[in-house]
Structures are given as C-alpha cells and as structure tokens.
Scaffold this motif. Structure first.
Motif, mmCIF file in Angstrom:
data_model
loop_
_atom_site.group_PDB
_atom_site.id
_atom_site.type_symbol
_atom_site.label_atom_id
_atom_site.label_comp_id
_atom_site.label_asym_id
_atom_site.label_seq_id
_atom_site.Cartn_x
_atom_site.Cartn_y
_atom_site.Cartn_z
ATOM 1 N N PHE A 57 6.683 24.850 -14.619
ATOM 2 C CA PHE A 57 6.025 25.669 -14.037
ATOM 3 C C PHE A 57 5.859 26.562 -14.463
ATOM 4 C CE2 PHE A 57 6.667 21.809 -11.684
ATOM 5 C CZ PHE A 57 5.357 21.295 -11.668
ATOM 6 N N THR A 58 6.768 27.736 -15.341
ATOM 7 C CA THR A 58 6.657 28.768 -15.643
ATOM 8 C C THR A 58 5.810 29.259 -16.857
ATOM 9 O OG1 THR A 58 8.160 29.897 -14.836
ATOM 10 C CG2 THR A 58 8.061 30.837 -15.943
ATOM 11 N N ALA A 59 5.967 28.023 -17.647
ATOM 12 C CA ALA A 59 5.196 28.205 -19.002
ATOM 13 C C ALA A 59 3.404 27.762 -18.488
ATOM 14 C CB ALA A 59 5.589 26.167 -19.240
ATOM 15 N N TYR A 60 2.788 27.385 -17.446
ATOM 16 C CA TYR A 60 1.237 27.754 -17.093
ATOM 17 C C TYR A 60 1.170 28.784 -16.860
ATOM 18 C CZ TYR A 60 1.239 22.007 -16.021
ATOM 19 O OH TYR A 60 1.508 21.534 -16.606
ATOM 20 N N PHE A 61 2.186 30.033 -16.261
ATOM 21 C CA PHE A 61 1.542 31.090 -15.914
ATOM 22 C C PHE A 61 1.915 31.795 -17.443
ATOM 23 C CE2 PHE A 61 3.283 35.278 -15.126
ATOM 24 C CZ PHE A 61 1.909 35.486 -13.655
ATOM 25 N N ILE A 62 2.983 32.157 -18.173
ATOM 26 C CA ILE A 62 2.514 32.684 -19.475
ATOM 27 C C ILE A 62 1.982 31.915 -20.504
ATOM 28 C CG2 ILE A 62 4.092 32.761 -21.246
ATOM 29 C CD1 ILE A 62 6.700 32.991 -20.084
ATOM 30 N N GLN A 121 -3.758 20.521 -19.280
ATOM 31 C CA GLN A 121 -4.885 21.158 -18.586
ATOM 32 C C GLN A 121 -6.086 22.072 -19.084
ATOM 33 O OE1 GLN A 121 -3.771 19.966 -15.212
ATOM 34 N NE2 GLN A 121 -1.964 19.850 -14.849
ATOM 35 N N VAL A 122 -5.605 23.207 -19.438
ATOM 36 C CA VAL A 122 -6.474 23.809 -19.577
ATOM 37 C C VAL A 122 -8.199 23.441 -20.336
ATOM 38 C CG1 VAL A 122 -7.059 25.758 -20.875
ATOM 39 C CG2 VAL A 122 -5.156 25.684 -19.134
ATOM 40 N N ALA A 123 -7.906 22.539 -21.327
ATOM 41 C CA ALA A 123 -9.026 21.737 -22.103
ATOM 42 C C ALA A 123 -9.201 20.877 -20.789
ATOM 43 C CB ALA A 123 -8.226 21.386 -23.707
ATOM 44 N N ALA A 124 -8.948 19.968 -20.478
ATOM 45 C CA ALA A 124 -8.775 18.036 -19.803
ATOM 46 C C ALA A 124 -9.792 18.643 -18.470
ATOM 47 C CB ALA A 124 -8.160 17.418 -19.750
ATOM 48 N N ASN A 125 -9.239 19.565 -18.326
ATOM 49 C CA ASN A 125 -9.398 20.086 -16.413
ATOM 50 C C ASN A 125 -10.969 20.181 -16.839
ATOM 51 O OD1 ASN A 125 -7.829 18.472 -15.046
ATOM 52 N ND2 ASN A 125 -6.929 20.157 -14.956
ATOM 53 N N PRO A 126 -11.471 21.127 -17.079
ATOM 54 C CA PRO A 126 -12.901 21.779 -17.027
ATOM 55 C C PRO A 126 -13.908 21.109 -18.087
ATOM 56 C CG PRO A 126 -11.592 23.223 -18.419
ATOM 57 C CD PRO A 126 -10.363 22.394 -18.058
ATOM 58 N N TYR A 127 -13.025 19.985 -18.674
ATOM 59 C CA TYR A 127 -14.128 18.906 -19.766
ATOM 60 C C TYR A 127 -14.648 18.037 -18.554
ATOM 61 C CZ TYR A 127 -15.191 16.541 -23.565
ATOM 62 O OH TYR A 127 -16.012 16.177 -25.055
ATOM 63 N N VAL A 128 -13.965 17.460 -18.248
ATOM 64 C CA VAL A 128 -14.913 16.302 -17.008
ATOM 65 C C VAL A 128 -15.315 16.889 -15.777
ATOM 66 C CG1 VAL A 128 -13.485 14.993 -14.944
ATOM 67 C CG2 VAL A 128 -11.950 14.748 -18.037
ATOM 68 N N CYS A 352 -5.537 27.901 -14.142
ATOM 69 C CA CYS A 352 -3.740 26.466 -14.561
ATOM 70 C C CYS A 352 -2.621 27.726 -14.651
ATOM 71 C CB CYS A 352 -4.150 26.636 -16.084
ATOM 72 S SG CYS A 352 -5.168 25.505 -15.832
ATOM 73 N N MET A 353 -2.561 29.173 -14.295
ATOM 74 C CA MET A 353 -2.087 29.695 -14.531
ATOM 75 C C MET A 353 -0.949 30.418 -12.564
ATOM 76 S SD MET A 353 -2.709 33.834 -16.290
ATOM 77 C CE MET A 353 -2.021 34.174 -15.294
ATOM 78 N N ALA A 354 -1.889 29.457 -11.733
ATOM 79 C CA ALA A 354 -1.372 29.630 -10.396
ATOM 80 C C ALA A 354 -1.228 28.243 -10.025
ATOM 81 C CB ALA A 354 -2.637 29.428 -9.357
ATOM 82 N N ILE A 355 -0.963 27.744 -11.145
ATOM 83 C CA ILE A 355 0.593 26.475 -11.147
ATOM 84 C C ILE A 355 1.280 26.659 -11.159
ATOM 85 C CG2 ILE A 355 1.019 24.079 -12.274
ATOM 86 C CD1 ILE A 355 -2.430 23.940 -12.930
ATOM 87 N N VAL A 356 2.076 28.000 -11.574
ATOM 88 C CA VAL A 356 3.320 28.460 -11.418
ATOM 89 C C VAL A 356 3.754 28.700 -10.154
ATOM 90 C CG1 VAL A 356 2.366 30.970 -11.097
ATOM 91 C CG2 VAL A 356 4.714 30.727 -12.189
ATOM 92 N N GLY A 357 3.143 28.574 -9.435
ATOM 93 C CA GLY A 357 3.301 27.762 -7.490
ATOM 94 C C GLY A 357 4.780 26.602 -7.810
ATOM 95 N N GLY A 358 4.587 25.746 -8.822
ATOM 96 C CA GLY A 358 5.224 24.904 -8.974
ATOM 97 C C GLY A 358 6.456 24.835 -9.208
ATOM 98 N N ALA A 359 6.637 27.067 -9.822
ATOM 99 C CA ALA A 359 8.446 27.019 -10.273
ATOM 100 C C ALA A 359 8.346 28.288 -9.079
ATOM 101 C CB ALA A 359 7.753 28.268 -11.281
#
Length: 401
Positions: A57-62, A121-128, A352-359
């Motif tokens: 989940f750190t990858a989401y932040f970076i 995530q960055v592409a698909a969520n706003p696309y939907v 999507c950066m905030a998904i770092v909460g999972g880390a």
C-alpha cells in the motif's frame, strides 16, 4: 466538463472494466493469505508480517501522483494497459523471490505489483464515475466494485487451496507454493492488457488540459475529509482482513487450522460482494451518504461486540464487518469527487494516495497485537469506522476551504 460520450456504449464499456476490478480485488486479497503463510515461513512477528501490506500500500502513496500525470498524458485506456503490464511484471517477480527464499525480494515484488494496481485505480475509478450521469456515479462505481469484491472473495479460497496447504512444510518448499499462483496471475494480467490495447472504449476527458496545483485541489474541504476517509477505511478493512486468519487460529477464539481459517476469510470478503450488489440498488433510492453512515455505525458496533465478547462470537462479528464494508470505498470516493469539475483528475490522485492507510494502520494494529493482544488490536479499525460515520453524516458536504 465531460466530453460527449455515446450513452449506448456505457454498458459495454462498464462490462469490460469489471474485469479490472475483479483482478485487482483478487490480487489485493491474496495478501491476507500471504501474511500468515510468510509469517510461518520466515518466523515473523506481527509487525514484520505487516510489512507485506506496508510494501503493497505504500506504492499507492508514492505512485498515485505520477500515475495521475501518466493517465492525463496517455488517456484512461492506455493508462490501464500500462498498469496491467506493470502489475503482471510484479507477479513474475514472485518466482525469483521464492527461489531465493528472500523476504525482502517478496516485499519488492509486492511494491512493483501494487504500482501497477495503483495506475489501474487512478485510471479506472474516475473513468467509471464519468461514464454516465453524475447523480448515479456512486451507484455505478458500487456496481463495478462489486466485481472487485468477487475477486476478494475468490482469493482466500484459491490461496487456502494453493498456498496455505503448503504451510505444513517449511523453508523453500513452503515459499515455492506462491510461484505457480502468481505466474498464473501474471499470464492473466498480460492477456487482459493485450485485450484492452485493442478495444475501442469511449474517450472521456476534461475540456481544459491545464494542470492544477495541489493547493487548488485541497481547497475542497469534502475532498480532504474524503481522503482521510479513504485512508482510515482502507486501513481498517485491510487490518481486519490481515489478522483475521491468525485470530481464528487462536484456541480461545476459533481454534481453526490455518487453511480452514483462510477459507472462512472468504465470508469477510464475500459479505462485501453481496453488500455492493445490494448497495448499488439501494443507493438509487437512498442518499449515498446516509447508507455510508449507517454501515459505519454497524461496523463500530460489531467490532466493539467482538472485543468485549471474545470467543466464536468475536470471530463471526468481525467476519460480518465485511458486509458493512461493502459500499464504503466507492461511496467515499464518489462523494469526495462530487463537484470537483476540472479538479476531478487531480482529486482522484489525492484519494488514491490516501490508500496508503492500508500500509500504515495495519502496522499500527500489528504493534498493538505484539504488545497487548491480537483481539485488542481490532480497536484500531473501530476508530477508523468512527471517522467514516462522521464523514457520512456531515463531512461529505461540498464546501471550499
């Protein structure tokens, strides 16, 4: 402003996009199987085992902000293809990690895999959210996220069969149990990437291509609070999923074998799947924020019951939180993006950066587990759901700071 998109193409496009949600749900949920498996292989503490989720989940932040710029430059469809390809490469790295019996190599492979998922995530969520009317964005995202939950439900069953079944052995033979499943995932991701590269999906873009600074985006109070909501939601959901197998193994809770507990974990993710299908329908009639607040309140009550009661009641109460989780991520996401206009793309990157909460939050929970008790550590997710209750009740309202 949204460019004109042929509404007849929406259904077909959303159908194709569901495969992405399924795949990243499957991959993310497999981490819950990796944690008890690699904990045994490498004789790890809870904190050391939680580095699996930390690396992922750190990858989401970076990666989120660079991913936002990448998607802006390439478009949603090409961004999805790049994300799938990077995720596939990450899965391939599990083979040498197991062959060399290196925990650090596993963590590196997870980071690369998560970097690809972040781009998706960055592409698909706003696309939907943009493929249709704004008023049904939450319902639409919940429907596609239901297939994400199908992936998270299937993963514990597959992982228990293919990975945890090898936990009785030790060392290299146990570590090698991950090689075949992740090679299969790599093949699936590369195939989907090839298919996406050839598809003709509707183009959705902003009329203005100007980049907006972080200061402009953070003026939206409901986006900032939504980012905190995503942070605590992912941290709470991942924390529960990460340690449920270990909790159900404890003699005074469930007394289950690791493989049996892994299979039962499917109920946690399966509840989220059922809830998202139901939630998608409910939110066509009931305001999304009210459904969010109600589910958060139920989560708080269930976790409190588990901590106080202990035993099998604790086990089943925590499994039931999965049903409450169902609509939370897509609902917070769409509420936070509501009314952002030209800041929507940048806002998606912030969320999507905030998904770092999972880390970070599972690491905090692991520290509580090591120093107090595993059951007491579930107080960390309880606090997370209290904030989500606030966001659903009041924090979601658009207001510029």
């Amino acid at each position: 402003m949204q460019a004109h998109v042929d509404t007849q193409n929406h259904g077909k496009s959303l159908t194709v996009l569901t495969s992405l949600f399924f795949m990243w749900g499957l991959i993310t949920s497999l981490n819950d199987i990796l944690i008890p498996h690699l904990k045994g292989v490498f004789a790890l503490s809870y904190v050391q085992a939680a580095l699996i989720q930390f690396s992922f989940f750190t990858a989401y932040f970076i990666v989120s902000l660079p991913a936002g710029r990448l998607v802006q430059a390439l478009g949603y469809q090409r961004g999805i293809v790049v994300g799938l390809s990077i995720a596939g490469a990450g899965c391939l790295l599990f083979y040498p990690a197991a062959a060399t019996l290196s925990y650090a190599a596993f963590l590196g492979a997870l980071f690369v895999l998560a970097a690809g998922i972040t781009i998706l995530q960055v592409a698909a969520n706003p696309y939907v959210t943009r493929l249709g009317p704004a008023r049904t964005a939450s319902s639409r995202l919940n429907l596609t996220q239901a297939f994400n939950s199908l992936g998270t439900t299937v993963a514990p069953l597959l992982g228990s069969l293919l990975i945890l079944g090898a936990s009785a052995s030790a060392g290299a033979s146990a570590a090698s149990a991950v090689q075949l499943p992740y090679l299969g995932l790599a093949a699936a991701l590369f195939i989907i990437a090839a298919v996406f590269a050839r598809l003709r999906l509707p183009e959705v873009h902003d009329k203005t291509a100007a980049e907006h600074g972080m200061k402009s985006v953070l003026r939206h109070r409901h986006l900032v609070l939504g980012a905190i909501g995503i942070f605590v939601y992912v941290g709470g959901e991942v924390g529960i999923g990460s340690f449920l197998v270990s909790l159900m193994e404890q003699p005074d809770i469930g007394g289950l074998s690791q493989a049996a507990a892994g299979k039962l974990l499917a109920l946690y993710w399966g509840g989220a799947m059922v809830g998202r299908f139901v939630g998608s329908a409910v939110m066509r009639r009931v305001a999304a924020n009210k459904v969010l607040a109600c589910n958060a309140l139920l989560s708080v009550l269930l976790i409190a019951l588990a901590i106080v009661a202990g035993g099998k009641l604790a086990m089943y109460s925590l499994l039931a939180v999965g049903l409450c989780n169902s609509i939370m991520f897509p609902t917070i996401f769409s509420l936070a993006l509501n009314g952002l206009g030209r800041d929507t793309g940048a806002g998606s990157g912030v969320l999507c950066m905030a998904i770092v909460g999972g880390a970070l939050l599972p690491l905090l929970q692991a520290g509580v587990a090591d120093h107090l008790s595993l059951l007491a550590s579930f107080g960390v997710p309880l606090l997370c759901y209290l904030f989500i209750l606030f966001y659903g009740a009041a924090g979601y309202k658009p207001r510029q700071a």
